[in-house]
Design an enzyme around this catalytic site. Structure first.
Site, short mmCIF file in Angstrom:
data_model
loop_
_atom_site.label_atom_id
_atom_site.label_comp_id
_atom_site.label_asym_id
_atom_site.label_seq_id
_atom_site.Cartn_x
_atom_site.Cartn_y
_atom_site.Cartn_z
N ASP A 66 60.64 27.92 38.29
CA ASP A 66 58.86 27.43 37.34
C ASP A 66 57.92 28.60 38.26
O ASP A 66 57.44 29.37 37.99
CB ASP A 66 57.97 26.47 37.75
CG ASP A 66 59.27 25.34 37.14
OD1 ASP A 66 59.89 25.75 36.18
OD2 ASP A 66 59.22 24.27 37.69
N HIS A 91 43.39 34.68 42.83
CA HIS A 91 44.54 34.28 41.27
C HIS A 91 45.25 34.19 42.18
O HIS A 91 46.19 33.40 43.48
CB HIS A 91 45.21 35.76 41.30
CG HIS A 91 43.84 36.91 40.40
ND1 HIS A 91 43.51 38.73 40.64
CD2 HIS A 91 43.03 36.26 38.85
CE1 HIS A 91 43.02 38.34 39.08
NE2 HIS A 91 42.52 37.27 38.83
N ASP A 178 43.14 42.11 46.44
CA ASP A 178 42.75 43.52 45.35
C ASP A 178 41.94 43.78 45.25
O ASP A 178 40.93 42.51 45.80
CB ASP A 178 43.24 41.71 44.10
CG ASP A 178 44.84 42.38 44.21
OD1 ASP A 178 45.53 42.31 45.32
OD2 ASP A 178 45.32 41.16 43.47
N ASP A 210 45.80 48.06 48.74
CA ASP A 210 46.37 47.28 47.39
C ASP A 210 46.86 48.66 46.99
O ASP A 210 46.12 49.67 46.56
CB ASP A 210 44.90 46.48 46.50
CG ASP A 210 45.68 46.71 45.49
OD1 ASP A 210 45.98 46.71 45.38
OD2 ASP A 210 44.53 45.92 44.55
N ALA A 247 42.17 33.32 32.01
CA ALA A 247 42.09 32.51 32.45
C ALA A 247 40.54 32.29 33.30
O ALA A 247 39.89 31.64 33.45
CB ALA A 247 42.58 30.98 31.72
N SER A 248 41.43 33.51 34.55
CA SER A 248 39.88 33.76 35.70
C SER A 248 39.26 34.61 35.67
O SER A 248 38.44 35.40 36.38
CB SER A 248 40.91 33.98 36.30
OG SER A 248 41.74 34.51 36.76
N HIS A 379 40.90 46.49 27.47
CA HIS A 379 40.88 45.91 28.52
C HIS A 379 40.83 47.18 29.61
O HIS A 379 40.82 47.96 29.36
CB HIS A 379 42.28 45.37 28.64
CG HIS A 379 43.05 45.22 30.25
ND1 HIS A 379 42.07 43.98 30.42
CD2 HIS A 379 43.82 45.56 31.14
CE1 HIS A 379 43.09 44.03 31.69
NE2 HIS A 379 43.70 44.59 32.05
N GLY A 382 41.91 46.02 36.83
CA GLY A 382 41.30 44.40 37.71
C GLY A 382 41.93 45.93 39.35
O GLY A 382 41.36 45.88 40.72
N HIS A 383 42.88 46.89 39.53
CA HIS A 383 43.03 47.18 40.50
C HIS A 383 42.99 49.09 40.60
O HIS A 383 42.76 49.94 39.57
CB HIS A 383 44.34 47.81 41.22
CG HIS A 383 45.11 45.70 40.59
ND1 HIS A 383 45.01 45.04 41.87
CD2 HIS A 383 45.28 44.86 39.61
CE1 HIS A 383 45.39 44.07 41.15
NE2 HIS A 383 45.48 44.01 40.09
N HIS A 405 50.76 44.97 48.14
CA HIS A 405 50.16 44.45 46.92
C HIS A 405 51.57 45.62 45.96
O HIS A 405 50.85 46.51 45.20
CB HIS A 405 48.93 44.32 46.34
CG HIS A 405 49.03 43.35 45.32
ND1 HIS A 405 48.84 43.44 43.79
CD2 HIS A 405 48.64 42.05 45.13
CE1 HIS A 405 48.51 42.60 42.80
NE2 HIS A 405 49.05 41.68 44.07
#
Lengths: 567, 567
Positions: A66, A91, A178, A210, A247-248, A379, A382-383, A405
């Site tokens: 999982d 995150h 990040d 990052d 969702a965040s 889109h 984010g980096h 990262h």
């Protein structure tokens, strides 16, 4: 020394020496050499400070798992030495493993920004934990024992991100978390480049940066440029619209809501995590929702198609997500119809392509029009891309750089950017998980390695699924198994009933194994005639005979599982 | 009728009606709704013509499978009706299943170009087959029974590709095979757009068109533009160079050889299929190799690093390929060293990203510099982008269009391009595998569906691995299994020895199953006390108890395999 010598290489295998007085030690237990399960441990004068504690999502060669956790072994004997855990943002790959660390040390103080801690609190509630959460914000300083912390605003694909500076007598460290440098952020909360520059004036001894987009040239498009694209897409359609995103990603959702409002569409959230996170974002004032905009799925079903917009989870093709269910016509409340427009306002994370395109094909087959980053600018990452990373290096002017990262390709690219801004290649350390970096007298050096493996969570249990179990799963998943059951007289070794041969995951053909039974019986006669009564030896003989037969007959390698029961 | 109505929808479920006299029937048994195992069957007056017969490479949910074949069931009762098999080009997804069709009909005449047939011959030799191969070339016409064929040159990422026109009294069909419109092809063999235009003048009733890149705007860069990029990369390095590309991409390899020659590097081929295919290409005059350029791996090892270039397989991250072995430091003859340059002159096929980036990271970790299409223009696609497809539609001006070779997203995008050039949306048929299209009186109509499933090759055997076996493999691969063995007295149902419980792929913890044994024993006492002697009923009871225990204790779902042996 050539650049080559520092920007590659699997590094040392030795255990690290004792940390000299006045030295700072840095070890990543996750997040370097991989994208996920970020966790970096800083040590000074016997005290530990941890930055982030995230999970990694398993890959194809880790079936049935999982989650994958950072490997806590390096700190599990020193739990009381940990001063605090600092979270850079909310995150999963930065906070997802916190409940597992809290199991070891329930009273560990956890520092983070408001939104980060709100997401963590929701997570800990599911784990029935009540952690000690201490809210901090940009600009703030905190002295935690030997560690002097200072927090800086950073922009990322989730609100309320922080970078953290760590001061000890060994030097000043800056960890970006990040980060990107959107110069027109939707919430007007800029990455604090000015603050970084001020730190640079003071002298940053180690800069942890990052690496995710270090290979990508140029600059990330501002998040707010997505709004007009969404507006354009939605203005052209008069049927239902479904927008899927993380969702965040509050700012992405904000733009979707604004566009919906402008076009007279009401909005329903779909998917448990979307509903939960957006509730938190509204409570904290991070998401502005016009009065009456939000409806539930039942209300949505009763509105004209041109008046509805759904914001859904499932942008990565997760098989159990709302969008995947829609694509398979299995969602209980939303059936995709011809003319629906689905917007994937999200990245395509490497490794998820097959799943995402499976969803796209399913939606198109049902008649939907699908808009995604391949055909519209819906889109942005984010980096920070390479261009932005150069701004960071030039603002901070660090003495030593440690890319974090990222996979090796990202780390190397990031290190090369540092060198191009003037950082001495000898001071760029590429330290994959477990590699120990000591900052002594202003010089960062790789001094050894601690053992770092994969810690698997499968169902309720952590760590009992290891490499041997996974290797068995891979064998079983590829070829199934053949089970041979034999009951023998314990004194003579003679079979007291006919042996049985059965297989699962081997063949659909009920006759596939017919030919092997006589071979097993022959082998049992042989072992009996040789006076062999030891069940293990009989089982070995049976395994050999069946294994050879299946290899020759089918050229396959199922697991062979003989069971010899003496009675 | 709205456009919506034709460009989507899973289509009919009914069996097709009898084909009326004078009608032409078209059914894809593979290749539509997926990228791979291309096979289209044309029927006229009881006779069949097949275009292509390729394989599909399995995905994550098809574990342990080597290949997936088109489903031959629709033709297996009509093998003698097949007039011929026509191959458009030599890629595996167009010729890979031919040996399996030849098993059913060994004397089937196979038509194709010289290079296509040479690759097929090599494949059939491995299968110990001697097929009837008939070479054709562009411009040629052949009357095969009721089918009048005409062949046209097409440019693709392999030499010697053909499109085929099929004339029957029902109308004229043009099938592109895989196609692009490079206007400066390396071999000067242009796609015969002029010939297509001439067919258009005659009137093309049904146009079957490659959909792969229909979503991609614009035009594919000419293959020959890669040469200067490779030259630039190689001119900057003085260490070893390894270029990986597809083993059938003769023109790509030609450019690599030319650049190597220009820089005084000698070339070694690495990987079985590369060595074999380039041998064939040289024999047929398709690859020009300067005298003395080629060396073997032993010779390469004795040359200075700046004088060597390897051309290798493994550009898709295939785990057993030469390049993957190098990335894992497992190649017997080539060890990656710091400063080596590796060029992936290849596409990144969706689904292969994790494997390819795994190889890239491995190479970088060992110190190599990796050049790929993400950071240099070292690859161009072999399939026409949208701009080129518009040229095709405008040249051919077809009455009816049937997009082929693509997933739903590609098919839909291709159909929309046809509509934009003026094709009536009612005449665009999106016919996934098994959907029957009848061309009657100039109108193509979907009339029904024949059953088309996945036919799996696993090891030596075809078809005995089906959905039930795969579903077992998925369960076993996710959770392993627990085996419970019980020997009972057949008259009383009493256990005559203690039951055993064991697991594979379940847990590394040797004590993980300790708690379940008493539960099994309790359940056996219960079944005995209730007088249950039927082994199946006892097994069911044991399965239920163990399944419930493992779900509650671990929240996992291993396969539960009870075996009750009566003695």
């Amino acid at each position: 020394m050539s650049k080559d010598a520092l920007l590659h290489g699997p590094g040392p295998t030795n255990a690290p020496p004792a940390l000299p007085d006045g030295g700072l030690r840095v070890v990543a237990l996750g997040g370097i050499g991989e994208v996920g399960r970020n966790m970096t441990v800083f040590e000074y004068e016997g005290r530990l400070l941890i930055v982030d504690c995230g999970v990694f999502f398993p890959e194809d060669d880790q079936p049935g798992v999982d989650l994958i956790l950072p490997d806590f072994r390096a700190i599990e004997d020193r739990l009381e030495d940990i001063e605090a855990l600092v979270l850079t943002h909310g995150h999963e790959d930065h906070i997802g493993a916190v409940p597992f660390l809290l199991r070891l040390r329930p009273d560990l103080p956890v520092y983070g920004s408001r939104f980060t801690l709100a997401l963590l609190a929701a997570k800990c509630k599911e784990h029935k934990q009540r952690p000690t959460l201490i809210e901090v914000r940009e600009g703030e300083r905190r002295d935690l024992g030997v560690f002097g912390l200072e927090f800086f605003a950073v922009n990322h694909s989730i609100p309320d991100g922080l970078a953290v500076a760590i001061r000890t007598p060994a030097g000043l460290v800056l960890h970006t978390g990040d980060i990107k440098l959107d110069q027109l952020p939707l919430d007007n909360r800029l990455t604090d480049l000015a603050g970084f520059a001020r730190l640079g004036d003071e002298g940053v001894d180690l800069f942890c940066v990052d690496s995710t987009n270090a290979e990508v040239p140029g600059f990330v498009t501002p998040e707010r440029d997505i709004g007009p694209v969404l507006d354009d897409v939605i203005s052209q359609v008069d049927r239902r619209v479904i927008v899927a995103c993380f969702a965040s990603h509050v700012h992405r959702v904000q733009q979707v809501l604004d566009v919906a409002q402008a076009h007279g569409r009401r909005v329903a959230f779909v998917g448990r995590s979307m509903v939960r996170n957006m509730g938190i974002a509204v409570d904290l004032g991070l998401l502005q929702v016009p009065e009456g905009l939000l409806i539930d799925l039942d209300q949505a079903a009763n509105l004209p198609e041109s008046k509805v917009l759904f914001v859904s989870t499932g942008s990565q093709g997760e098989p159990l997500s709302a969008l995947s269910r829609m694509a398979r016509s299995e969602h209980r409340q939303i059936s995709i119809r011809a003319g629906d427009t689905v917007v994937l306002a999200s990245s395509l994370i490497p490794g998820n392509e097959t799943a995402v395109f499976g969803v796209v094909n399913g939606l198109i087959r049902l008649g939907a029009n699908v808009v995604h980053q391949g055909n519209a600018k819906v889109h942005v990452s984010g980096h920070a891309s390479a261009g932005e990373l150069l701004y960071l290096y030039n603002a901070v002017r660090p003495s030593n750089v440690m890319p974090v990262h990222g996979e090796w390709r990202h780390l190397r690219a990031n290190g090369e950017l540092a060198v191009r801004t003037g950082v001495d290649p000898r001071n760029v350390v590429i330290a994959e998980d477990g590699v120990v970096v000591d900052l002594i007298d202003g010089q960062a050096t790789v001094t050894g390695r601690v053992e770092v493996g994969h810690v698997y969570v499968d169902g309720l249990s952590v760590g009992d699924v290891g490499e041997s179990t996974l290797s068995d799963r891979l064998v079983l998943g590829e070829g199934g198994f053949l089970a041979i059951n034999v009951v023998v007289d314990s004194s003579t070794g003679r079979a007291v009933s006919p042996p049985t041969v059965s297989g699962r995951g081997f063949s659909d053909d009920p006759k596939a194994l017919d030919a092997v039974l006589p071979l097993v019986e022959m082998e049992l006669s042989r072992t009996e005639s040789e006076g062999i009564t030891d069940p293990h030896r009989i089982a070995q003989s049976v395994r050999r005979v069946v294994g050879r037969w299946v290899a020759e007959t089918y050229r396959r390698r199922p697991m062979i599982v003989p069971t010899v029961i003496p009675v």
